[in-house]
Design a protein around this motif. Structure first.
Motif, short mmCIF file in Angstrom:
data_model
loop_
_atom_site.label_atom_id
_atom_site.label_comp_id
_atom_site.label_asym_id
_atom_site.label_seq_id
_atom_site.Cartn_x
_atom_site.Cartn_y
_atom_site.Cartn_z
N PHE A 1 -0.97 13.38 5.82
CA PHE A 1 -0.26 12.31 4.55
C PHE A 1 -1.59 12.35 4.03
O PHE A 1 -2.59 12.95 3.93
CB PHE A 1 -0.13 11.20 5.11
N SER A 2 -1.37 11.51 2.54
CA SER A 2 -1.85 10.53 1.66
C SER A 2 -3.51 10.33 2.05
O SER A 2 -3.17 8.96 2.95
CB SER A 2 -2.00 9.84 0.66
N ALA A 3 -4.92 11.16 2.01
CA ALA A 3 -5.78 10.24 3.02
C ALA A 3 -7.22 10.36 2.34
O ALA A 3 -7.19 11.94 0.99
CB ALA A 3 -5.97 10.86 4.24
N PHE A 4 -7.91 10.08 2.29
CA PHE A 4 -9.45 10.73 1.59
C PHE A 4 -10.82 9.98 2.67
O PHE A 4 -10.67 9.64 3.33
CB PHE A 4 -9.37 9.59 0.55
N GLY A 5 -11.34 11.12 2.56
CA GLY A 5 -12.61 10.17 3.59
C GLY A 5 -14.16 9.81 2.96
O GLY A 5 -14.56 10.32 1.86
N LYS B 1 -6.14 6.03 5.10
CA LYS B 1 -4.82 7.15 4.43
C LYS B 1 -5.16 5.39 3.09
O LYS B 1 -4.66 4.97 3.15
CB LYS B 1 -3.16 6.04 5.65
N CYS B 2 -4.33 6.40 2.21
CA CYS B 2 -4.36 5.89 1.21
C CYS B 2 -2.94 5.79 0.56
O CYS B 2 -1.78 5.84 1.00
CB CYS B 2 -4.12 7.13 -0.26
N ALA B 3 -2.87 4.56 0.01
CA ALA B 3 -1.91 3.34 -0.72
C ALA B 3 -1.39 4.63 -1.74
O ALA B 3 0.06 4.03 -2.43
CB ALA B 3 -2.01 2.22 -1.13
N GLN B 4 -1.64 5.72 -2.43
CA GLN B 4 -1.07 6.39 -3.59
C GLN B 4 -1.02 7.45 -3.05
O GLN B 4 -2.28 8.27 -2.78
CB GLN B 4 -1.96 5.40 -4.70
N PRO B 5 -0.49 8.44 -3.69
CA PRO B 5 -0.17 9.85 -3.78
C PRO B 5 -1.63 10.28 -4.58
O PRO B 5 -0.65 11.18 -5.14
CB PRO B 5 0.71 10.33 -4.33
N VAL B 6 -3.04 9.94 -4.92
CA VAL B 6 -3.94 10.49 -5.51
C VAL B 6 -4.42 11.59 -4.74
O VAL B 6 -5.85 11.61 -5.83
CB VAL B 6 -4.02 9.31 -6.05
N TRP C 1 -10.16 13.78 -0.11
CA TRP C 1 -9.11 14.74 1.10
C TRP C 1 -9.78 14.65 2.04
O TRP C 1 -11.06 13.04 2.47
CB TRP C 1 -9.15 16.00 1.06
N ALA C 2 -8.57 14.03 3.10
CA ALA C 2 -9.49 14.26 4.96
C ALA C 2 -8.63 14.73 5.57
O ALA C 2 -7.44 14.82 5.17
CB ALA C 2 -8.57 12.31 5.41
N ASN D 1 0.47 19.38 0.65
CA ASN D 1 1.92 18.85 1.53
C ASN D 1 2.52 19.25 0.98
O ASN D 1 4.09 18.65 1.22
CB ASN D 1 0.84 17.37 2.24
N SER D 2 2.15 19.15 -0.44
CA SER D 2 3.71 18.72 -1.66
C SER D 2 4.16 20.70 -2.52
O SER D 2 2.82 20.86 -3.09
CB SER D 2 3.86 17.88 -1.82
#
Length: 537
Positions: A380-384, A304-309, A365-366, A316-317
């Motif tokens: 939600f904001s996430a990466f992998g 889960k990412c702390a920033q919307p990047v 992304w995730a 999702n937006s």
């Protein structure tokens, strides 16, 4: 059956290799070439927008959408296999990473009896195909048909991933396709001016006005015409009915890892007992046709990412999607100009290995799910970070489900058949976690969401791999090259025992290369065209 037409060469399949073969054979105007493609022209707009490959992932308009049989080591899960059904083949729907593999991969081919396929012999064909945005050097070409470039747009997360890998002890590598493969670096892509540069764009674009090249779309090759031990033509199906075309010189099969063995078997070239089961007359008993299927295999660790990047924030937006569309429409920039995979690392799961056996893909992304129904992102904001095992032990098969040429083939991978396959992936997951622990990524990570911080023991990681791991969509080997008793083609790519017939695509690889397979497939097409022209001279 409609009236026959005669050509010098017929190429079945306008994919990564097939476009290169047809483009090169027709470029001097000396030969009449027919290129057959079962799918349509590449006019679907999302093909050409780099991030649009998510729109082609499960679109039957441009995708065969194959499924494997249930995989025993993967809790009997089915592995979805998207493959391009359009001009450009899978190069029109793939992730566009330009990766050749390790130089030792090709030297190993030569050691197995494939003369002319060592790295020094194939490098000129990689360079000939390439127009690299960085310019020419001892490893790269310029002026070739295939555009290769650095990312025009990158999120801040990409640099953090790269720097974290360096902090974890992985050396920086500016060029995975240069002097050394090991290390972490930014991927180059088959993108030019923020547009996908498929094999069709590369080789058929310059050829579109050649009178000696006929490109037939919606033309599904159904049978090779073999007379007295020689392939003399192809039967193919069109919306107007079946057609036969004759080849005065050669037929080159480029239907891909699934399509090529299927066409050979439908034509009586394959395992005799299997063909008899489907009522197909055996022209030549060839046990190797459809055998030795193998593929890279991967899993991933998600955060889960702390920033919307991340790309999740885009998907999702609605406002972000509108902004991204405007950025791309008016400036050919923003997230749509890329494909969400910027950074990777080539590493060894065991320091005793001579070369990398893992590719760590670092995604912006995730996802929650990837299947024939589509790619479902986390909400939600996430990466992998995704470890890919590059040297799998498992070998599978492609077989006929039916004598109907329009039926999908039966695909069995036999993934994770050895302790080594599991060990490499478990080590890969631990390397991903080590990267994520570094200071450069600390501002971006809230928590690990998959498989979760509680999954640490080997047995638990193995169970997670069985539950979530997937094919990396780099299948090879089903018409493998070599001199072994069950090899399908020789080092000239000629089908053993049948005159006038060659295979040119990833199916001929005797062993999979360490990296993405699109660039090697195009190289195979380039080299095949050269060999065909030399034989015809």
């Amino acid at each position: 059956m409609q009236g026959e037409h005669t050509y010098d060469f017929i190429v079945t399949g306008a994919g990564s290799a097939g476009c290169a073969v047809a483009g090169r054979l027709s470029e001097d105007g000396k030969y009449r070439v027919l290129l057959l493609e079962a799918g349509p022209r590449d006019s679907y707009p999302w093909i050409h927008i780099p991030l649009g490959y998510h729109k082609t992932f499960n679109n039957p308009r441009v995708n065969w959408m194959f499924d494997s049989e249930p995989e025993p080591e993967l809790n009997d899960r089915i592995m979805y296999q998207p493959r391009g059904k359009v001009l450009g083949g899978t190069s029109s729907i793939n992730g566009m990473v330009y990766m050749r593999g390790n130089s030792a991969d090709y030297d190993e081919w030569r050691q197995r009896g494939c003369e002319g396929w060592d790295y020094d012999s194939v490098l000129p064909y990689f360079k000939r195909a390439e127009d690299n945005g960085r310019g020419p050097d001892p490893f790269h070409g310029s002026g070739g048909p295939l555009k290769v470039s650095d990312h025009a747009w990158q999120p801040t997360l990409a640099k953090a991933m790269h720097d974290a890998a360096v902090e974890a002890g992985i050396p920086a590598n500016p060029d995975f396709n240069g002097a050394n493969q090991e290390g972490v670096g930014y991927y180059q892509t088959t993108i030019s001016r923020s547009r996908r540069w498929s094999s069709a764009r590369a080789y058929l674009g310059p050829a579109k006005n050649r009178k000696n090249l006929t490109i037939a779309t919606s033309a599904h090759a159904t049978r090779l015409l073999i007379e007295n031990g020689r392939c003399v033509g192809v039967e193919y199906r069109t919306p107007d009915g079946p057609v036969q075309a004759r080849a005065s010189r050669e037929v080159i099969v480029s239907g891909g890892v699934y399509g090529s063995p299927q066409l050979l078997m439908l034509s009586g070239l394959g395992p005799a007992e299997h063909l008899k089961q489907h009522g197909i007359a055996v022209v030549r008993d060839m046990p190797g046709v459809g055998s030795h299927l193998h593929d890279h295999f991967n899993t991933y660790v998600a955060y889960k990412c702390a920033q919307p990047v991340t790309m999740n924030d885009l998907v999702n937006s609605l406002p972000r999607r509108i902004l991204a569309a405007a950025q791309y429409a008016f400036g050919r920039t923003g997230p749509l100009a890329s494909m969400g995979l910027y950074v990777g690392a080539m590493v060894r799961s065991d320091r005793r290995l001579e070369r990398p056996d893992l590719q760590i893909n670092m995604f912006a992304w995730a996802i929650r799910e990837r299947s024939r129904h589509g790619v479902v992102p986390q909400p939600f904001s996430a990466f992998g970070l995704s470890p890919v095992h590059l040297r799998p032990d498992g070998r599978g098969t492609v077989r006929l489900k039916s004598p109907d040429p329009l039926a999908p083939p039966e695909i069995r991978f036999n993934f994770l058949k050895s302790a080594n396959d599991y060990h490499a992936l478990i080590q890969g997951m631990r390397i991903c976690r080590e990267i994520a622990r570094q200071p450069a990524l600390k501002p971006f990570i809230v928590e690990e969401i998959l498989p979760g911080p509680q999954v640490v023991e080997d047995a638990d990681l193995k169970a997670d791999i069985r539950a979530r791991g997937v094919s990396n969509l780099h299948p090879v080997g089903t018409c493998r090259m070599g001199r072994e008793v069950d090899a399908v083609v020789d080092p000239q790519l000629r089908v053993h025992g049948i005159d006038g017939l060659r295979v040119a695509d990833a199916s001929i690889m005797p062993s999979i290369v360490a990296g993405n397979t699109n660039a090697p497939s195009i190289m195979i097409g380039e080299k095949c065209a050269d060999m065909v022209r030399s034989a015809a001279a």
